[in-house]
Design an enzyme around this catalytic site. Structure first.
Site, PDB file in Angstrom:
ATOM      1  CG  ASP A 113      -8.285   1.177   2.684  1.00 21.69           C
ATOM      2  OD1 ASP A 113      -9.385   0.327   2.409  1.00 21.69           O
ATOM      3  OD2 ASP A 113      -7.065   0.927   2.985  1.00 21.69           O
ATOM      4  CE  LYS A 157      -4.562  -1.677   1.752  1.00 21.59           C
ATOM      5  NZ  LYS A 157      -5.377  -1.550   2.886  1.00 21.59           N
TER       6      LYS A 157
HETATM    7  P1  NDP Z   1      -0.638  -3.521   9.124  1.00 22.29           P
HETATM    8  O1  NDP Z   1       0.455  -4.464   9.246  1.00 22.29           O
HETATM    9  O2  NDP Z   1      -0.128  -2.174   8.444  1.00 22.29           O
HETATM   10  O3  NDP Z   1      -0.693  -2.863  10.863  1.00 22.29           O
HETATM   11  C1  NDP Z   1      -0.875  -3.769  11.505  1.00 22.29           C
HETATM   12  C2  NDP Z   1      -1.310  -3.212  13.239  1.00 22.29           C
HETATM   13  O4  NDP Z   1      -1.514  -3.973  14.140  1.00 22.29           O
HETATM   14  C3  NDP Z   1      -0.183  -2.546  13.721  1.00 22.29           C
HETATM   15  O5  NDP Z   1      -0.601  -1.184  14.266  1.00 22.29           O
HETATM   16  C4  NDP Z   1       0.488  -3.304  14.641  1.00 22.29           C
HETATM   17  O6  NDP Z   1       1.294  -2.697  15.651  1.00 22.29           O
HETATM   18  C5  NDP Z   1      -0.725  -4.008  15.149  1.00 22.29           C
HETATM   19  N1  NDP Z   1      -0.604  -5.398  15.702  1.00 22.29           N
HETATM   20  C6  NDP Z   1      -0.209  -6.483  15.294  1.00 22.29           C
HETATM   21  N2  NDP Z   1      -0.279  -7.471  15.972  1.00 22.29           N
HETATM   22  C7  NDP Z   1      -0.342  -6.863  17.245  1.00 22.29           C
HETATM   23  C8  NDP Z   1      -0.311  -7.210  18.620  1.00 22.29           C
HETATM   24  N3  NDP Z   1      -0.032  -8.729  18.771  1.00 22.29           N
HETATM   25  N4  NDP Z   1      -0.202  -6.547  19.596  1.00 22.29           N
HETATM   26  C9  NDP Z   1      -0.549  -5.154  19.194  1.00 22.29           C
HETATM   27  N5  NDP Z   1      -0.516  -4.679  18.371  1.00 22.29           N
HETATM   28  C10 NDP Z   1      -0.387  -5.482  17.139  1.00 22.29           C
HETATM   29  O7  NDP Z   1      -2.013  -3.910   8.707  1.00 22.29           O
HETATM   30  P2  NDP Z   1      -3.257  -2.918   8.291  1.00 22.29           P
HETATM   31  O8  NDP Z   1      -3.224  -1.525   9.090  1.00 22.29           O
HETATM   32  O9  NDP Z   1      -3.267  -3.105   6.748  1.00 22.29           O
HETATM   33  O10 NDP Z   1      -4.460  -3.870   8.986  1.00 22.29           O
HETATM   34  C11 NDP Z   1      -4.912  -3.823  10.230  1.00 22.29           C
HETATM   35  C12 NDP Z   1      -6.269  -4.770  10.471  1.00 22.29           C
HETATM   36  O11 NDP Z   1      -7.133  -4.102   9.592  1.00 22.29           O
HETATM   37  C13 NDP Z   1      -6.045  -6.064   9.732  1.00 22.29           C
HETATM   38  O12 NDP Z   1      -6.877  -6.959  10.654  1.00 22.29           O
HETATM   39  C14 NDP Z   1      -6.888  -6.066   8.563  1.00 22.29           C
HETATM   40  O13 NDP Z   1      -7.368  -7.196   7.932  1.00 22.29           O
HETATM   41  C15 NDP Z   1      -7.836  -4.835   8.825  1.00 22.29           C
HETATM   42  N6  NDP Z   1      -8.422  -4.083   7.776  1.00 22.29           N
HETATM   43  C16 NDP Z   1      -9.563  -3.908   7.681  1.00 22.29           C
HETATM   44  C17 NDP Z   1     -10.097  -3.229   6.348  1.00 22.29           C
HETATM   45  C18 NDP Z   1     -11.501  -3.387   6.061  1.00 22.29           C
HETATM   46  O14 NDP Z   1     -12.139  -2.930   5.110  1.00 22.29           O
HETATM   47  N7  NDP Z   1     -12.458  -3.741   6.919  1.00 22.29           N
HETATM   48  C19 NDP Z   1      -9.278  -2.517   5.527  1.00 22.29           C
HETATM   49  C20 NDP Z   1      -7.975  -2.562   5.777  1.00 22.29           C
HETATM   50  C21 NDP Z   1      -7.445  -3.528   6.835  1.00 22.29           C
HETATM   51  P3  NDP Z   1       2.992  -2.560  15.201  1.00 22.29           P
HETATM   52  O15 NDP Z   1       3.043  -1.178  14.508  1.00 22.29           O
HETATM   53  O16 NDP Z   1       3.349  -2.412  16.833  1.00 22.29           O
HETATM   54  O17 NDP Z   1       3.347  -3.766  14.493  1.00 22.29           O
END
Ligand code: NDP
Length: 285
Positions: free
Chosen positions: A108, A72
């Site tokens: 989004d 992205k």
């Molecule tokens: P990214 O990989 O860019 O970000 C993931 C986020 O989750 C980061 O903030 C990360 O923190 C955090 N995270 C992951 N694991 C943990 C954990 N164990 N404990 C605490 N924080 C955690 O992914 P996206 O932002 O693209 O996606 C995030 C979620 O949103 C996903 O589930 C995705 O499916 C959903 N989504 C839904 C959409 C929709 O249309 N409904 C559209 C886009 C996404 P850190 O920075 O510390 O790694």
């Protein structure tokens, strides 16, 4: 039946992984319902092959494509221009191929904004936003217009801080805080909106915050859409909060992408019904 012939227009999703994407179900239904001779499929493009992937799509005359994890942000390098919202969000999820130009958009945030509109929410006081990844960036862009204050919590504090600092001159007060249970609990007390933009909950058992942090007066929006009823939403429901699942955002962002490609804005309630049916069928097949 989808008709495929010599003049069928091609659209796709690129990312890795893409196997479980619901986008082909949504987009092919929309193309069919609106009478377009077009198809939508997924292409797994691994992180270090994006440049070749994009060149391939252009060579194959793909008319448009969606972009998901991990491309992205990196996709920006290969585009000729982007919409103004992309400049602030810093991520693209939809690309239009005009033939001589690739134009990047972010739908989004439209998915988030239209989800709130659909449920009649047009103003919030304080929002607790969990996460600072790609999705959270788009969420915050939408929240800027409708919230007085947003507190961002992220496991990696530096990412939350970077995101908040982009909104230093915003009318909405945006602050980054450390991911510590006692601080989250305190901020939750007087917030009226909680958004989970982390991937916690995708396993069907984890929840980003304990049930007791949720008050019955909050709106709780979980971006995770698989499973649909995450542990967070089920806890929020038990506490009497107003819950919104991630499928609505997915549908509204897809509707906006469809509009960019075809000029038609589809009816979203019909997509939801169809998608839920397909998801049930897929889960039992
Ligand atoms: P990214 O990989 O860019 O970000 C993931 C986020 O989750 C980061 O903030 C990360 O923190 C955090 N995270 C992951 N694991 C943990 C954990 N164990 N404990 C605490 N924080 C955690 O992914 P996206 O932002 O693209 O996606 C995030 C979620 O949103 C996903 O589930 C995705 O499916 C959903 N989504 C839904 C959409 C929709 O249309 N409904 C559209 C886009 C996404 P850190 O920075 O510390 O790694």
């Amino acid at each position: 039946m989808i008709r495929i012939d010599g003049s069928t227009q091609k659209y796709c999703l690129i990312g890795d992984p893409v196997k479980h994407s619901l986008s082909p179900i949504i987009m092919n239904k929309l193309f069919y319902e609106h009478g377009f001779n077009s198809i939508y499929f997924v292409c797994r493009v691994v992180k270090n092959r994006l440049r070749e992937g994009v060149a391939g799509l252009c060579a194959l005359d793909i008319k448009g494509f969606n972009v998901t994890i991990p491309h992205k942000v990196d996709i920006l390098r290969y585009l000729d221009s982007v919409s103004e919202d992309v400049l602030k969000i810093g991520a693209v999820n939809t690309v239009l191929n005009t033939g001589d130009q690739l134009i990047g958009y972010n739908t989004d945030w439209i998915g988030v904004a239209n989800t709130f509109k659909q449920f009649g929410f047009n103003r919030f006081g304080k929002c607790v936003l969990l996460g600072a990844g790609g999705a959270a960036r788009a969420v915050l862009f939408a929240l800027e217009e409708i919230c007085e204050e947003v507190i961002i919590f992220n496991r990696t504090f530096a990412r939350a801080f970077d995101l908040a600092s982009k909104y230093g001159d915003s009318r909405c007060r945006v602050t980054a805080k450390k991911w510590k249970k006692n601080i989250i609990r305190e901020e939750m007390l007087d917030s009226d909106l909680l958004i989970n933009a982390t991937s916690i909950g995708m396993d069907g058992v984890s929840t980003p915050i304990p049930k007791e942090f949720i008050t019955g007066n909050q709106v709780v929006f979980d971006l995770v859409y698989s499973p649909l009823n995450t542990p967070l939403l089920s806890n929020a429901c038990e506490k009497g909060a107003f819950v919104i699942d991630g499928l609505w955002m997915l549908i509204h962002q897809a509707a906006a992408a469809f509009n960019i490609w075809t000029g038609v804005y589809p009816e979203t309630s019909l997509i939801r019904e169809y998608l839920e049916g397909m998801m049930k069928w897929r889960d039992t097949a």
